[in-house]
Motif scaffolding. Sequence first.
Motif, PDB file in Angstrom:
ATOM      1  N   TYR A  23     129.829  -2.132 -20.530  1.00 40.01           N
ATOM      2  CA  TYR A  23     130.271  -3.061 -19.494  1.00 40.01           C
ATOM      3  C   TYR A  23     131.786  -3.259 -19.560  1.00 40.01           C
ATOM      4  N   LEU A  30     132.106  -5.651  -8.933  1.00 43.27           N
ATOM      5  CA  LEU A  30     131.173  -6.025  -9.996  1.00 43.27           C
ATOM      6  C   LEU A  30     129.953  -6.719  -9.396  1.00 43.27           C
ATOM      7  N   GLY A  73     126.203  -5.438  -9.593  1.00 40.69           N
ATOM      8  CA  GLY A  73     125.192  -6.341 -10.142  1.00 40.69           C
ATOM      9  C   GLY A  73     124.033  -6.504  -9.182  1.00 40.69           C
ATOM     10  N   LEU A 102     129.288  -9.323 -12.726  1.00 43.50           N
ATOM     11  CA  LEU A 102     128.061  -8.532 -12.582  1.00 43.50           C
ATOM     12  C   LEU A 102     126.832  -9.446 -12.620  1.00 43.50           C
TER      13      LEU A 102
END
Lengths: 162, 181
Positions: B23, B44, B48, B131
């Motif tokens: 990540y 992000l 996600g 995320l």
Amino acid sequence: MADAVLFEFLHTEMVAELWTPDPDPGSGVSAGRRRPRREDGVMGFRVGQALGERLPRDTPAFREELDVLKFLCKDLWVAVFQKQMDGLRTNHQGTYVLQDNSFPLLVPMASGLQYLEEAPKFLAFTCGLLCGALHTLGFQSLVTASVAALPACKFQVVIQKP
Amino acid sequence: MSRPAYRRPEYQKINKDLFVLTYGALVAQLCKDYEKDEDVNKYLDKMGYGIGTRLIEDFLARSCVRRCHSYSEVTDIIAQVAFKMYLGITPSVTCNNASRNEFSLILDKNPLVDFVEELPAGRSSLCYCNLLCGVIRGALEMVHLSADVSFLQDRLKGDKVTEIGITFLKKLDEKKYRRKK
């Protein structure tokens, strides 16, 4: 602790996102911007370097190059993918072929020849990972991967002489 | 050894580190690709969202959550079951309004920032863990719940706590939310 699936989900999303054309109208490119494969590998390299420092190393010093590759096939692979590499071959001149008959990042995709074209995208990160781990352990290398039939794949590691 | 190798505690930690490190590498790469923090945050969130829409199936298959009758129950499950299952933490939940559709998750610990001491220079608006917001939003959408999810406070930005705000937008439809068998 983070479930192992989180990494798989993140990896899949990274492959999907990093390989699709960029629909940004400001880019001025009608076909969109397709990111090069090396970015996945670069990220994998960074992660591999960091993991290489964290792996428990029972043997204080690796006697030979082959010991290091065996360590990756057993310890690194088990730590990252919960299984050992299925085969390791070498020509004893710096080239190694690591065989995984059931590579966990390919298993959810398909088995056989379907998605053969897509498969390399799912291996770029792991090639970088191996390269990064080797770097931490003191070896410069070139790592490539090939797939003949999912979910089996081979990683070719060529150790670069200084 | 009778215990399988991968059960060694060092390996389990590496598994958790693998996700956190990957990540981090992703965020670093996105910061190279996008100059503006808002663009990184949006990306992000989008990633996600994609993960959340698939993670929900994994979650429902592993957990035995009962049917929820209120947004409060849904938020409790996110905090006490989902976060616990995937990240090993249990954020505390507060309800922020009388209509009971705005909630906050207060994260005491956050494994995603284990290796992050501070935001990179010039990146003061970066929502490093954005995320997570996308994951929650995507997962909720797959069970027919529409919500706005964003970071209200962030320790990395100097706030006292890290707080994720969830605002449910549509009325909870009992018929549509069903446990996956």
